[in-house]
Design a protein around this motif. Structure first.
Motif, short mmCIF file in Angstrom:
data_model
loop_
_atom_site.label_atom_id
_atom_site.label_comp_id
_atom_site.label_asym_id
_atom_site.label_seq_id
_atom_site.Cartn_x
_atom_site.Cartn_y
_atom_site.Cartn_z
N ALA A 14 7.95 -21.92 -35.79
CA ALA A 14 7.95 -20.57 -35.21
C ALA A 14 9.31 -20.23 -34.61
CB ALA A 14 6.85 -20.46 -34.15
N ASP A 18 12.04 -17.25 -35.54
CA ASP A 18 12.49 -16.28 -34.54
C ASP A 18 12.65 -17.00 -33.20
OD1 ASP A 18 12.99 -14.22 -32.78
OD2 ASP A 18 11.09 -13.18 -33.12
N THR A 20 13.80 -16.00 -30.52
CA THR A 20 13.70 -15.17 -29.32
C THR A 20 12.29 -15.16 -28.74
OG1 THR A 20 13.19 -13.14 -30.55
CG2 THR A 20 15.53 -13.66 -30.16
N GLN A 21 11.34 -15.78 -29.42
CA GLN A 21 9.96 -15.80 -28.93
C GLN A 21 9.89 -16.59 -27.62
OE1 GLN A 21 6.91 -16.38 -32.19
NE2 GLN A 21 8.76 -17.20 -33.19
N ALA A 25 4.27 -16.17 -25.48
CA ALA A 25 3.81 -15.72 -26.79
C ALA A 25 3.52 -16.90 -27.70
CB ALA A 25 4.86 -14.81 -27.43
N LEU A 26 4.37 -17.91 -27.66
CA LEU A 26 4.13 -19.09 -28.48
C LEU A 26 2.88 -19.83 -28.03
CD1 LEU A 26 7.81 -20.32 -28.81
CD2 LEU A 26 6.36 -19.49 -30.67
N ARG A 29 -0.14 -18.05 -29.27
CA ARG A 29 -0.25 -18.22 -30.73
C ARG A 29 -0.83 -19.59 -31.10
NH1 ARG A 29 4.95 -17.48 -34.75
NH2 ARG A 29 3.99 -18.33 -36.63
#
Length: 152
Positions: A14, A18, A20-21, A25-26, A29
């Motif tokens: 992930a 990207d 910048t996550q 958010a990770l 997810r």
């Protein structure tokens, strides 16, 4: 070497897509809390698995539509030090990557230019005048695909 579980690998994939996550958010997810995701990312950084994060610049959007890979063989290794060549070639802004390699050539360079005429100017005025440059072979990049890495 660090042991990676499935969640670590998923986090790395992930972040490779990207960087910048955020950890929140990770975490959502992958079914982790924000602090748990942050601790895993931090552990991967401390172990050197994540060596940094970078911005990918679209060279064509900046007007650099040509990429050329150059193989460079130094004329006489004894007369010019590798450090002198490396110092001089890294000072050329169009040279994006300098790799010291084993094989037919001593170095592999990734050079960007606005067009072929611009590349010829860089080659003639900057690269061919570097200390110790002997044989040079150019390969113009036609297309490039992003291939999944070892975690893909």
């Amino acid at each position: 070497m660090i042991d990676l579980d499935d969640i670590d690998r998923a986090l790395l994939r992930a972040l490779a897509e990207d960087a910048t996550q955020g950890a929140g958010a990770l975490g959502r997810r992958f079914g982790l809390s924000q602090p748990a995701a942050w601790r895993r990312i931090r552990r991967l950084e401390e172990a050197g698995v994540i060596a940094g994060r970078r911005v990918v610049v679209d060279r064509e959007a900046l007007g650099f539509g040509v990429t050329v890979f150059l193989g460079v063989k130094l004329a006489t290794k004894g007369r010019v030090s590798l450090e002198d060549f490396e110092r001089a070639v890294t000072a050329i802004p169009e040279v994006q990557v300098v790799q010291h390699v084993l094989g037919l050539f001593d170095y592999r360079l990734r050079v960007v230019a606005r067009d072929i005429a611009d590349f010829e100017r860089v080659l003639r005025r900057r690269i061919m005048t570097l200390p110790g440059v002997g044989q040079v072979e150019a390969n113009v990049l036609l297309t490039e695909e992003k291939r999944p890495g070892p975690l893909g």
